[in-house]
Design a protein around this motif. Structure first.
Motif, short mmCIF file in Angstrom:
data_model
loop_
_atom_site.label_atom_id
_atom_site.label_comp_id
_atom_site.label_asym_id
_atom_site.label_seq_id
_atom_site.Cartn_x
_atom_site.Cartn_y
_atom_site.Cartn_z
N PHE A 223 0.83 -1.20 0.00
CA PHE A 223 0.00 0.00 0.00
C PHE A 223 0.87 1.26 0.00
N LEU A 224 1.90 1.29 0.83
CA LEU A 224 2.79 2.45 0.87
C LEU A 224 3.43 2.70 -0.49
N THR A 225 3.85 1.63 -1.14
CA THR A 225 4.50 1.76 -2.44
C THR A 225 3.52 2.26 -3.49
N ILE A 226 2.32 1.72 -3.51
CA ILE A 226 1.30 2.17 -4.46
C ILE A 226 0.98 3.64 -4.23
N SER A 227 0.84 4.02 -2.97
CA SER A 227 0.53 5.41 -2.65
C SER A 227 1.64 6.34 -3.12
N LEU A 228 2.87 5.96 -2.86
CA LEU A 228 4.01 6.77 -3.27
C LEU A 228 4.06 6.91 -4.79
N ALA A 229 3.79 5.83 -5.49
CA ALA A 229 3.83 5.85 -6.95
C ALA A 229 2.65 6.59 -7.57
N ASN A 230 1.49 6.57 -6.91
CA ASN A 230 0.27 7.09 -7.53
C ASN A 230 -0.06 8.52 -7.12
N GLU B 157 -1.84 21.38 -2.25
CA GLU B 157 -2.83 22.43 -2.48
C GLU B 157 -4.16 21.82 -2.94
N ASN B 158 -4.10 20.64 -3.52
CA ASN B 158 -5.29 19.93 -3.99
C ASN B 158 -5.19 18.47 -3.53
N PRO B 159 -5.39 18.22 -2.23
CA PRO B 159 -5.19 16.88 -1.70
C PRO B 159 -6.13 15.82 -2.25
N MET B 160 -7.18 16.22 -2.92
CA MET B 160 -8.13 15.25 -3.48
C MET B 160 -7.74 14.83 -4.90
N ALA B 161 -6.69 15.41 -5.45
CA ALA B 161 -6.33 15.20 -6.86
C ALA B 161 -6.25 13.72 -7.24
N ALA C 281 -8.91 9.47 -4.59
CA ALA C 281 -9.89 8.43 -4.96
C ALA C 281 -9.24 7.34 -5.81
N ASP C 282 -8.38 7.73 -6.72
CA ASP C 282 -7.69 6.75 -7.56
C ASP C 282 -6.76 5.88 -6.72
N THR C 283 -6.05 6.48 -5.79
CA THR C 283 -5.15 5.72 -4.92
C THR C 283 -5.96 4.73 -4.07
N TYR C 284 -7.07 5.18 -3.51
CA TYR C 284 -7.92 4.28 -2.72
C TYR C 284 -8.41 3.11 -3.57
N GLN C 285 -8.79 3.38 -4.81
CA GLN C 285 -9.25 2.32 -5.70
C GLN C 285 -8.12 1.32 -5.96
N LYS C 286 -6.92 1.82 -6.15
CA LYS C 286 -5.77 0.94 -6.37
C LYS C 286 -5.50 0.08 -5.12
#
Length: 136
Positions: free
Chosen positions: A62-69, A75-79, A82-87
């Motif tokens: 999960f940490l790796t996916i988050s870092l990569a994605n 300034e736009n934390p929602m950018a 949702a995609d990271t959560y889906q991954k």
């Protein structure tokens, strides 16, 4: 990106915990100092500090996916959130399909000194999923 599952397994067999082994295998390509990742992930082995909750290899995945994605846009934390959560959900489903669970208490089916065969498989499977997802 080059496949890293063998690197992750080698790090685990060297003494890294399951979470450290997975995240540290990808540090160079993702621009993270391995020492920082190693320190950050130290408490996540054996299912969150030995609590046998979410598998440390899954957490490293999960940490790796988050870092990569992540766009890393404070300034736009929602950018990309949702995609990271889906991954995460996709990666967790893949891991669970292969291993039956994402929880250490279900996966760690042996006792004894590390590295346990069941833990090596979890590290290998988590890193293989990261390899596949980063290649997509």
């Amino acid at each position: 990106m080059k496949a890293k599952k063998e690197v992750a397994v080698a790090k685990f067999k060297q003494g890294y915990n399951c979470c450290q082994a997975v995240i540290c295998a990808y540090c160079e390509e993702l621009g993270l100092k391995e020492e920082d990742a190693f320190k950050l992930a130290e408490g996540f082995g054996s299912g969150m500090g030995g609590l046998k909750d979410t598998c440390g290899a899954v957490t490293g995945m999960f940490l790796t996916i988050s870092l990569a994605n992540s766009a890393g846009d404070m300034e736009n934390p929602m950018a990309t959130k949702a995609d990271t959560y889906q991954k995460f959900r996709e990666a967790a489903a893949r891991f669970k399909e292969e291993n039956g669970s994402i929880y250490c208490r279900d996966l760690k089916n042996m006792n004894g000194p590390q590295p346990l065969v069941c833990c090596v498989k979890c590290v290998e499977d988590a890193a293989a999923i990261v390899d596949e997802m980063l290649a997509e």
